[in-house]
Scaffold this motif. Structure first.
Motif, PDB file in Angstrom:
ATOM      1  N   ASP A 159      -9.663  20.294  43.065  1.00 49.71           N
ATOM      2  CA  ASP A 159      -9.959  19.238  42.096  1.00 49.71           C
ATOM      3  C   ASP A 159      -8.701  18.767  41.383  1.00 49.71           C
ATOM      4  O   ASP A 159      -8.699  17.696  40.765  1.00 49.71           O
ATOM      5  N   ALA A 160      -7.632  19.547  41.466  1.00 50.84           N
ATOM      6  CA  ALA A 160      -6.385  19.184  40.799  1.00 50.84           C
ATOM      7  C   ALA A 160      -5.531  18.241  41.634  1.00 50.84           C
ATOM      8  O   ALA A 160      -4.482  17.790  41.180  1.00 50.84           O
ATOM      9  N   ALA A 161      -5.941  17.957  42.873  1.00 53.01           N
ATOM     10  CA  ALA A 161      -5.170  17.081  43.754  1.00 53.01           C
ATOM     11  C   ALA A 161      -6.007  15.873  44.135  1.00 53.01           C
ATOM     12  O   ALA A 161      -7.232  15.918  44.172  1.00 53.01           O
ATOM     13  N   SER A 162      -5.324  14.783  44.455  1.00 51.65           N
ATOM     14  CA  SER A 162      -5.988  13.527  44.761  1.00 51.65           C
ATOM     15  C   SER A 162      -6.106  13.320  46.262  1.00 51.65           C
ATOM     16  O   SER A 162      -5.237  13.720  47.039  1.00 51.65           O
ATOM     17  N   SER A 344       8.698  23.675  50.027  1.00 51.01           N
ATOM     18  CA  SER A 344       7.247  23.738  50.191  1.00 51.01           C
ATOM     19  C   SER A 344       6.560  22.409  49.914  1.00 51.01           C
ATOM     20  O   SER A 344       5.487  22.139  50.427  1.00 51.01           O
ATOM     21  N   GLY A 345       7.170  21.557  49.091  1.00 47.22           N
ATOM     22  CA  GLY A 345       6.545  20.286  48.755  1.00 47.22           C
ATOM     23  C   GLY A 345       5.453  20.457  47.709  1.00 47.22           C
ATOM     24  O   GLY A 345       5.191  21.546  47.201  1.00 47.22           O
ATOM     25  N   PHE A 346       4.767  19.360  47.384  1.00 51.87           N
ATOM     26  CA  PHE A 346       3.684  19.370  46.405  1.00 51.87           C
ATOM     27  C   PHE A 346       2.841  18.122  46.623  1.00 51.87           C
ATOM     28  O   PHE A 346       3.196  17.241  47.414  1.00 51.87           O
ATOM     29  N   LEU A 347       1.712  18.039  45.933  1.00 52.66           N
ATOM     30  CA  LEU A 347       0.799  16.910  46.089  1.00 52.66           C
ATOM     31  C   LEU A 347       0.925  15.961  44.904  1.00 52.66           C
ATOM     32  O   LEU A 347       0.886  16.394  43.752  1.00 52.66           O
ATOM     33  N   ALA A 348       1.079  14.679  45.195  1.00 51.38           N
ATOM     34  CA  ALA A 348       1.148  13.648  44.157  1.00 51.38           C
ATOM     35  C   ALA A 348      -0.082  12.756  44.246  1.00 51.38           C
ATOM     36  O   ALA A 348      -0.646  12.563  45.324  1.00 51.38           O
ATOM     37  N   SER A 349      -0.493  12.218  43.126  1.00 55.80           N
ATOM     38  CA  SER A 349      -1.661  11.341  43.067  1.00 55.80           C
ATOM     39  C   SER A 349      -1.269   9.894  42.820  1.00 55.80           C
ATOM     40  O   SER A 349      -2.053   9.107  42.287  1.00 55.80           O
ATOM     41  N   GLN A 350      -0.047   9.530  43.204  1.00 54.87           N
ATOM     42  CA  GLN A 350       0.447   8.176  43.014  1.00 54.87           C
ATOM     43  C   GLN A 350       1.615   7.935  43.961  1.00 54.87           C
ATOM     44  O   GLN A 350       2.140   8.872  44.570  1.00 54.87           O
ATOM     45  N   VAL A 351       1.990   6.675  44.094  1.00 59.65           N
ATOM     46  CA  VAL A 351       3.137   6.327  44.922  1.00 59.65           C
ATOM     47  C   VAL A 351       4.407   6.836  44.254  1.00 59.65           C
ATOM     48  O   VAL A 351       4.601   6.652  43.047  1.00 59.65           O
ATOM     49  N   THR A 352       5.260   7.500  45.030  1.00 59.76           N
ATOM     50  CA  THR A 352       6.478   8.077  44.483  1.00 59.76           C
ATOM     51  C   THR A 352       7.696   7.559  45.234  1.00 59.76           C
ATOM     52  O   THR A 352       7.599   7.102  46.372  1.00 59.76           O
ATOM     53  N   LEU A 353       8.838   7.633  44.571  1.00 58.38           N
ATOM     54  CA  LEU A 353      10.121   7.327  45.197  1.00 58.38           C
ATOM     55  C   LEU A 353      10.823   8.650  45.452  1.00 58.38           C
ATOM     56  O   LEU A 353      11.089   9.411  44.521  1.00 58.38           O
ATOM     57  N   GLN A 354      11.109   8.932  46.715  1.00 64.47           N
ATOM     58  CA  GLN A 354      11.688  10.212  47.086  1.00 64.47           C
ATOM     59  C   GLN A 354      13.045  10.021  47.742  1.00 64.47           C
ATOM     60  O   GLN A 354      13.241   9.084  48.521  1.00 64.47           O
ATOM     61  N   ARG A 355      13.936  10.949  47.431  1.00 63.15           N
ATOM     62  CA  ARG A 355      15.186  11.065  48.172  1.00 63.15           C
ATOM     63  C   ARG A 355      15.263  12.496  48.709  1.00 63.15           C
ATOM     64  O   ARG A 355      15.139  13.454  47.954  1.00 63.15           O
ATOM     65  N   GLN A 356      15.438  12.613  50.011  1.00 59.71           N
ATOM     66  CA  GLN A 356      15.523  13.927  50.627  1.00 59.71           C
ATOM     67  C   GLN A 356      16.747  14.009  51.526  1.00 59.71           C
ATOM     68  O   GLN A 356      16.997  13.109  52.336  1.00 59.71           O
ATOM     69  N   GLN A 357      17.493  15.101  51.368  1.00 58.14           N
ATOM     70  CA  GLN A 357      18.691  15.359  52.168  1.00 58.14           C
ATOM     71  C   GLN A 357      18.519  16.689  52.896  1.00 58.14           C
ATOM     72  O   GLN A 357      18.117  17.684  52.287  1.00 58.14           O
ATOM     73  N   THR A 358      18.829  16.693  54.180  1.00 63.00           N
ATOM     74  CA  THR A 358      18.630  17.890  54.993  1.00 63.00           C
ATOM     75  C   THR A 358      19.809  18.084  55.935  1.00 63.00           C
ATOM     76  O   THR A 358      20.255  17.143  56.595  1.00 63.00           O
ATOM     77  N   LEU A 359      20.309  19.311  55.981  1.00 63.64           N
ATOM     78  CA  LEU A 359      21.326  19.719  56.946  1.00 63.64           C
ATOM     79  C   LEU A 359      20.737  20.850  57.771  1.00 63.64           C
ATOM     80  O   LEU A 359      20.251  21.839  57.222  1.00 63.64           O
ATOM     81  N   SER A 360      20.787  20.714  59.095  1.00 62.27           N
ATOM     82  CA  SER A 360      20.182  21.716  59.966  1.00 62.27           C
ATOM     83  C   SER A 360      21.115  22.021  61.123  1.00 62.27           C
ATOM     84  O   SER A 360      21.695  21.116  61.731  1.00 62.27           O
ATOM     85  N   VAL A 388      -1.490   8.896  35.468  1.00 64.77           N
ATOM     86  CA  VAL A 388      -2.164   9.816  36.373  1.00 64.77           C
ATOM     87  C   VAL A 388      -1.768  11.243  36.038  1.00 64.77           C
ATOM     88  O   VAL A 388      -0.599  11.544  35.772  1.00 64.77           O
ATOM     89  N   LYS A 389      -2.736  12.174  36.062  1.00 67.66           N
ATOM     90  CA  LYS A 389      -2.472  13.570  35.749  1.00 67.66           C
ATOM     91  C   LYS A 389      -2.053  14.330  37.008  1.00 67.66           C
ATOM     92  O   LYS A 389      -2.875  14.746  37.809  1.00 67.66           O
ATOM     93  N   ASP A 390      -0.762  14.468  37.205  1.00 66.45           N
ATOM     94  CA  ASP A 390      -0.217  15.305  38.266  1.00 66.45           C
ATOM     95  C   ASP A 390       1.095  15.890  37.762  1.00 66.45           C
ATOM     96  O   ASP A 390       1.328  15.944  36.545  1.00 66.45           O
ATOM     97  N   ASP A 391       1.969  16.348  38.646  1.00 65.12           N
ATOM     98  CA  ASP A 391       3.221  16.965  38.199  1.00 65.12           C
ATOM     99  C   ASP A 391       4.092  16.032  37.384  1.00 65.12           C
ATOM    100  O   ASP A 391       4.898  16.478  36.549  1.00 65.12           O
ATOM    101  N   PHE A 392       3.948  14.723  37.598  1.00 65.97           N
ATOM    102  CA  PHE A 392       4.773  13.765  36.857  1.00 65.97           C
ATOM    103  C   PHE A 392       4.297  13.605  35.413  1.00 65.97           C
ATOM    104  O   PHE A 392       4.939  12.922  34.619  1.00 65.97           O
ATOM    105  N   SER A 393       3.164  14.233  35.070  1.00 62.04           N
ATOM    106  CA  SER A 393       2.758  14.305  33.668  1.00 62.04           C
ATOM    107  C   SER A 393       3.597  15.326  32.919  1.00 62.04           C
ATOM    108  O   SER A 393       3.740  15.257  31.693  1.00 62.04           O
TER     109      SER A 393
END
Length: 483
Positions: A159-162, A344-360, A388-393
């Protein structure tokens, strides 16, 4: 039992595994060291088709967890990874489809775990699906076209995720590759996204892209257009969009692609470098863009060990379905978890702007295999007025950093030693909680028979947090049989 069905080009591989884990730690109550025995039983089936009009695979497992002491934590978990393509009209009409079921952290600031068998306090089951029919072909000898519709969605058991549903359409015309020094692409897109706990968003875009081949291996491009969306505000905003890019592909095993665009909600970019040899893979990515729906299933999906070896094995097996089978078998024989991820990531209940950098980096030796992955992500909400009530709150920005180093050594032709060290850190604003999870896993796996494999492993995990710290030690023994 491995079946090659006579009338259908299918390969069916059923298997079952069982394990017993002894864990001791204060994962439930900080400062209260408790011991627990956890029994796992996992039947699994994998069906794949590599020839014919329908190609793809379905990999499904069901895991029963039984806790000896805290019986209320006993649970049944599902896992599904499926993807395929059907050629309805060869060369003209095709349908791509995918589906997934996975365990996902609900909150980036909630308690994180090194073992998948531990308590579900901050985890939920995420189910996703996507269906995309497309019509494609040629107009004369110079122009290719594609019309595509995408329908996708995600559902969670928390119930805590959208939940979310996305509908998108694309119409594209482009010059045929290899026809001259100058290429072009014109496209129009529209995407509608609806969150159960958030608001609906609507984004439209028209774009013209021109490219120039400086050499057969190096090209530059420029693009411009118009877009309209309500991603960053309650009402639609309209503005110009522009960008540039370059692509360098000196060989089939080396490539560098970079793009940057100015959008009405901010600047976005994508950088991807890849180089592979017969026994090594080097990749570097840096991307920033909006994520609609489930971030961990769309843009910003954390790279896994399977992804590294899937790219590395491109030299020996070009067919993606057969390559996936080969990679899974390679990892299974060495006892390497295919789904190991850095973030691990997380769940958002709205559109987000993400920047991700990965070296493998992946190194494949005669008896030793080494995999190193480092990643960091930065997420913000696109609409600063969102309630919206999610981590960005809790925080206007969420940062996650992680590194994983895995080493596998073949002791004998049928047994392997595996060691994995990992660390993940999560931070936000100055007032939001922060955490760091460090873990070390070591284990030995051995082939007991043609289809039977046994594993023994030990784990040490330390979770530092201002709210839910813990220290855990675990010992596991397991047996798997592939029929």
């Amino acid at each position: 039992l491995r079946l090659a069905l006579d009338r259908l080009p299918l390969t069916v591989v059923p298997s079952v595994s069982a394990s017993e884990t002894f864990t001791r730690g204060d994962t439930l109550v900080p400062g209260d060291q408790r011991s627990e025995f956890i029994t796992q039983l996992t039947p699994r089936i994998r069906v794949s088709a590599g020839t014919g009009p329908v190609k793809g695979f379905v990999d499904y497992s069901l895991t029963a967890l039984a806790y000896a002491r805290e019986t209320s934590n006993s649970d049944i978990l599902q896992s599904l990874s499926a993807a395929g393509r059907a050629e309805v009209i060869e060369g003209r009409l095709s349908v791509d489809a995918s589906a997934g079921i996975a365990q996902q952290a609900v909150s980036a600031f909630g308690q994180q775990y090194a073992g998948t068998e531990l308590t579900r306090a901050n985890r939920t089951e995420v189910r996703s699906y996507a269906v995309a029919p497309s019509l494609h072909g040629s107009l004369g000898q110079q122009v290719d076209y594609e019309a595509r519709v995408d329908h996708s969605g995600t559902q969670t058991t928390s119930d805590a995720a959208s939940n979310s549903v996305s509908n998108a359409a694309l119409l594209q015309l482009n010059s045929r590759a290899g026809n001259g020094l100058i290429g072009w692409k014109a496209l129009a897109t529209r995407q509608l996204v609806d969150y159960t706990d958030g608001r609906k968003t609507d984004a439209e875009r028209a774009l013209l892209d021109l490219s120039f081949a400086v050499t057969p291996q190096f090209s530059v491009s420029a693009r411009g257009g118009r877009e309209s969306s309500n991603l960053a505000s309650l009402t639609k905003e309209t503005g110009n969009t522009s960008g540039f890019g370059l692509a360098w592909r000196p060989s089939e095993t080396t490539s560098l692609v970079a793009n940057r665009e100015r959008r009405i909600y901010g600047n976005t970019h994508a950088l991807a470098f890849s180089h592979r040899t017969a026994r090594t893979l080097w990749t570097l990515t840096d991307a920033s863009d909006v994520s609609a729906g489930s971030p961990q299933l769309t843009f910003g999906k954390p790279r896994s060990v399977f992804d590294d070896y899937f790219d590395l094995f491109a030299n020996r097996q070009p067919d993606p379905v057969l390559r996936a089978q080969e990679v899974n078998e390679f990892l299974r024989l060495r006892g390497i978890p295919a789904t190991t991820q850095v973030i691990s990531g997380f769940l958002a209940s709205q559109v987000t702007l993400q920047r991700q950098q990965t070296l493998s980096v992946a190194l494949l030796g005669i008896r030793d295999t080494v995999n190193l992955t480092a990643a960091q992500s930065r997420s913000t909400r696109v609409d600063p007025t969102s309630k919206v009530k999610d981590d960005f709150s809790l925080s206007s920005v969420i940062r996650q950093q992680g590194i994983t180093l895995g080493w596998s050594h073949r002791l004998t032709p049928v047994s392997s030693l595996n060691v994995t060290a990992a660390q993940q850190r999560t931070t936000g604003d100055a007032t939001s909680p922060s955490s760091r999870l460090s873990s070390l896993d070591a284990g030995v796996s051995s082939q007991l028979g043609l289809r039977t494999r046994a594993t023994v492993s030990a784990r040490r995990a330390v979770y530092r947090s201002s709210t839910f710290p813990y220290v855990e030690t675990a010992l596991s023994a397991g047996l798997s049989v592939q029929f």
